[in-house]
Design a protein around this motif. Structure first.
Motif, PDB file in Angstrom:
ATOM      1  N   ASN B  78       0.854  -1.177   0.000  1.00  0.00           N
ATOM      2  CA  ASN B  78       0.000   0.000   0.000  1.00  0.00           C
ATOM      3  C   ASN B  78       0.887   1.222   0.000  1.00  0.00           C
ATOM      4  N   MET B  79       0.315   2.305  -0.547  1.00  0.00           N
ATOM      5  CA  MET B  79       1.155   3.468  -0.790  1.00  0.00           C
ATOM      6  C   MET B  79       0.564   4.691  -0.115  1.00  0.00           C
ATOM      7  N   ILE B  86      -6.291  11.722  -0.758  1.00  0.00           N
ATOM      8  CA  ILE B  86      -7.480  11.426   0.055  1.00  0.00           C
ATOM      9  C   ILE B  86      -8.696  11.616  -0.846  1.00  0.00           C
ATOM     10  N   ALA B  97     -11.954   3.204   5.536  1.00  0.00           N
ATOM     11  CA  ALA B  97     -12.608   1.916   5.290  1.00  0.00           C
ATOM     12  C   ALA B  97     -12.560   1.514   3.814  1.00  0.00           C
ATOM     13  N   TYR B  98     -12.092   2.434   2.954  1.00  0.00           N
ATOM     14  CA  TYR B  98     -12.164   2.198   1.506  1.00  0.00           C
ATOM     15  C   TYR B  98     -11.573   0.848   1.094  1.00  0.00           C
ATOM     16  N   GLY B  99     -10.404   0.541   1.624  1.00  0.00           N
ATOM     17  CA  GLY B  99      -9.702  -0.668   1.186  1.00  0.00           C
ATOM     18  C   GLY B  99     -10.142  -1.938   1.892  1.00  0.00           C
ATOM     19  N   ARG B 146      -5.314   4.845   6.054  1.00  0.00           N
ATOM     20  CA  ARG B 146      -6.001   4.165   4.962  1.00  0.00           C
ATOM     21  C   ARG B 146      -5.131   3.035   4.398  1.00  0.00           C
ATOM     22  N   ALA B 147      -3.817   3.270   4.370  1.00  0.00           N
ATOM     23  CA  ALA B 147      -2.901   2.249   3.864  1.00  0.00           C
ATOM     24  C   ALA B 147      -2.637   1.177   4.921  1.00  0.00           C
ATOM     25  N   ARG B 150      -5.052  -1.905   5.973  1.00  0.00           N
ATOM     26  CA  ARG B 150      -5.078  -3.112   5.145  1.00  0.00           C
ATOM     27  C   ARG B 150      -3.977  -4.102   5.523  1.00  0.00           C
TER      28      ARG B 150
END
Lengths: 263, 353
Positions: B78-79, B86, B97-99, B146-147, B150
């Protein structure tokens, strides 16, 4: 003194632009078949005639159909083309852009005539479908321009971030690209619809027996007694067109601020 | 087999080579930096590891699995983007929660996971905010969260602190280091800020013009750069032309012109230097000292002094050399003529090309 001169110039300019247009709604309420001053009293009978005119309503239906289909197709095609032209390193990308936009600079009468001949050769009947094809040529450059501007307005990293977070191309389109493009898509739909709805020359050549609204209006001009009714129709179209363009602009601007939130 | 293996990778854009046959190995749990000036190919290398660019040749493997042609959404990486990226149409909660969509968590499970992440990055209570209501530092945290949520095998950071002001950047450096220790994920950081790389990372690869010049720990890199470009890029350094006169078992004797004939540890000479070679002697400003006596010193004149609080920075001009020598010292600033000492153990011999 200088400012006053400029003010007069500006007012004269506005009058020149909009006074002729205002003639339409004014005479559409004038109680006379003759389009001349002085006005002879207020009436809504031209609008009543309009409501009772089945042929007019049929033409309106045709125009709405053609406009809607043209808007959907040109925006859909424009979306994929805009994405390709702004997001990928394409060889021949600028040439493709040039060719897509070229119809903007070809006179409609030339476009209409050549389409008429080609349709004849390949044996396609003159119909509303033929008009849609012609209108696609005219509308695609508008759709592409609006949508490309929108793509350029948002960070390509956003789509990469979505891929990075586990979404494939299809999901990325629906979860990131589409919501962020929505203002551009709506603006494109409205703009292409209006362009198709107002278009006369290509429709005149290709519509055959199924007249669109502008073609129908053109036909009515031969009958002087129907002229006030055409003015009433024109007034309605004018108000709707202006409202649609205003909505399109508003929606487009609405999105610009949101998409530019960056680092 | 290392955790991340990049082997002989090359990439060019429309004929211009950007990354040239780079080979790199990163161990599990390491905090590793790719350091270099802008345009050196470090970001392209990172993007190839993330899957956004496909290498022209070479291979990449992560945790034993070949990744060279795997698309980004199927990689265990993940990056954190330089622009943070964003999602502007989603609030903080939905961004984090996107990923997690594919994990098909229950509503409570998802909420708990995001909450825990918000705690880790100290953004509790901000889950309802939209990105335009966040400060730069907060956006940076959201991008990290966010990264990290995951649980990637490898976290890629592209100049993550570049957009922050100096004070915030320094605070975030400390936090980033602590966070990496806490989550135990392998971090690969791209930066042009040598101070950031030195203070954060276990090991650093210095890149220039598409190649890796040296891979070493911060101290090693600072004290024993293997070439002029690395020495120049990491911190400040003085160079003197010299030639090798004699190489012994443990020491080497060099003729350093203005500095006289010096004997230094042989290990201070870069690999490949032989007898009679013309070399560059390099020494850091803080390793040059002021002396009272005249024996074994070089006479100079202070031409410029910068007071920096706990130490001062001097420019000293010596006869026969146009470029002043940079000296850094905590000693009270002497004035006028000074005697400079160049301790041989701090002199490094580099190839002069």
């Amino acid at each position: 003194m200088k400012n006053r001169g400029l003010l007069i110039y500006a007012l004269a300019y506005l009058a020149f632009l909009y006074a002729p247009v205002l003639v339409l709604p004014i005479f559409s309420f004038n109680n006379s078949e003759f389009i001349a001053f002085p006005l002879s009293g207020f009436t809504t009978r031209w609008y009543q005639n309009l409501m009772a005119d089945g042929a007019m309503q049929h033409a309106l239906g045709n125009s709405l159909k053609v406009g809607l289909i043209t808007a959907l197709f040109s925006t859909g095609l424009g979306l994929t083309a805009a994405k390709a032209l702004t997001r990928y390193r394409l060889s021949g990308g600028s040439a493709a852009l040039g060719f897509i936009c070229l119809p903007l600079f070809i006179p409609d009468i030339v476009l209409g005539l050549s389409l008429l001949m080609v349709l004849g050769w390949i044996g396609l009947p003159l119909s509303l479908s033929a008009v849609v094809l012609g209108h696609l040529l005219i509308c695609l450059p508008f759709a592409l321009t609006v949508l490309m501007a929108r793509f350029e307005g948002f960070d390509p990293n956003l789509e990469e971030a979505s891929a990075d977070l586990g979404d494939d191309g299809w999901m990325t389109f629906w979860r990131v690209t589409f919501p962020l493009m929505l203002p551009g898509i709506s603006a494109s739909l409205l703009l292409t619809f209006i362009t198709s709805f107002d278009e006369f020359l290509v429709a005149y050549f290709l519509s055959g027996t199924e007249a669109t609204l502008p073609v129908y209006i053109w036909g009515q001009l031969r009958f002087p007694e129907r002229l006030p009714m055409v003015l009433a129709l024109g007034a309605i179209i004018l108000i709707f067109s202006v409202a649609l363009v205003a909505v399109a602009e508003y929606v487009r601007n609405l999105g610009i601020k949101k998409a530019t939130v960056g680092a | 087999m290392s955790f991340l293996e990049v082997s002989k990778i090359s990439k060019s854009f429309s004929g211009t080579p950007v990354v040239k046959e780079v080979t790199l190995e990163v161990e599990r749990g390491e905090f590793f930096a790719l350091l270099g000036p802008s345009g050196c190919g470090k970001t392209t290398l990172l993007r190839m590891i993330a899957g956004f660019e496909t290498p022209n040749s070479g291979s990449i493997s992560i945790d034993g699995e070949t990744m060279t042609r795997v698309p980004p959404h199927l990689r265990p990486t993940n990056m954190v983007f330089q622009s943070y990226a964003i999602f502007p149409h989603l609030n903080v909660f939905d961004n984090i929660a996107y990923g997690l969509r594919k994990e098909r968590l229950s509503k409570e499970g998802l909420r708990a996971k995001v909450k825990a992440m918000l705690e880790t990055i100290q953004l509790e209570g901000l889950e309802g905010r939209t990105p335009d209501q966040l400060s730069g530092g907060q956006r940076q945290r959201v991008a990290l969260a966010r990264a990290l949520v995951r649980k990637p095998k490898l976290l890629l950071l592209d100049e993550p602190l570049g957009a922050l002001d100096k004070r915030l950047r320094e605070a975030m450096q400390v936090e980033l280091r602590a966070l990496q220790r806490k989550v135990g994920i392998t971090f690969l950081l791209v930066t042009h800020d040598q101070q950031e790389a030195l203070s954060l990372c276990d090991r650093i690869a210095v890149m220039d013009q598409g190649r890796i010049l040296q891979i070493a720990g911060p101290r090693e890199l600072y004290e024993h750069p293997n070439c002029r470009a690395v020495a120049d890029f990491i911190g400040e350094i003085n160079f003197f032309h010299a030639s090798v006169q004699q190489i012994g078992q443990a020491t080497a004797t060099v003729n350093a012109g203005l500095l006289g004939t010096l004997t230094l540890p042989r290990s201070n000479l870069a690999q490949g230097i032989g007898l009679d070679d013309h070399i560059l002697l390099a020494i850091r400003p803080e390793h040059i000292g002021f002396a009272d006596s005249i024996a074994g010193t070089v006479m100079g004149e202070i031409v410029d002094t910068t007071f920096l609080g706990d130490h001062s920075h001097f420019h000293v001009r010596i006869a026969g050399r146009s470029q002043p020598i940079a000296v850094s010292s905590s000693a009270s600033p002497p004035t006028g003529s000074v005697h400079l000492v160049f301790p041989p153990e701090f002199l490094i011999g580099l190839c002069s090309d």
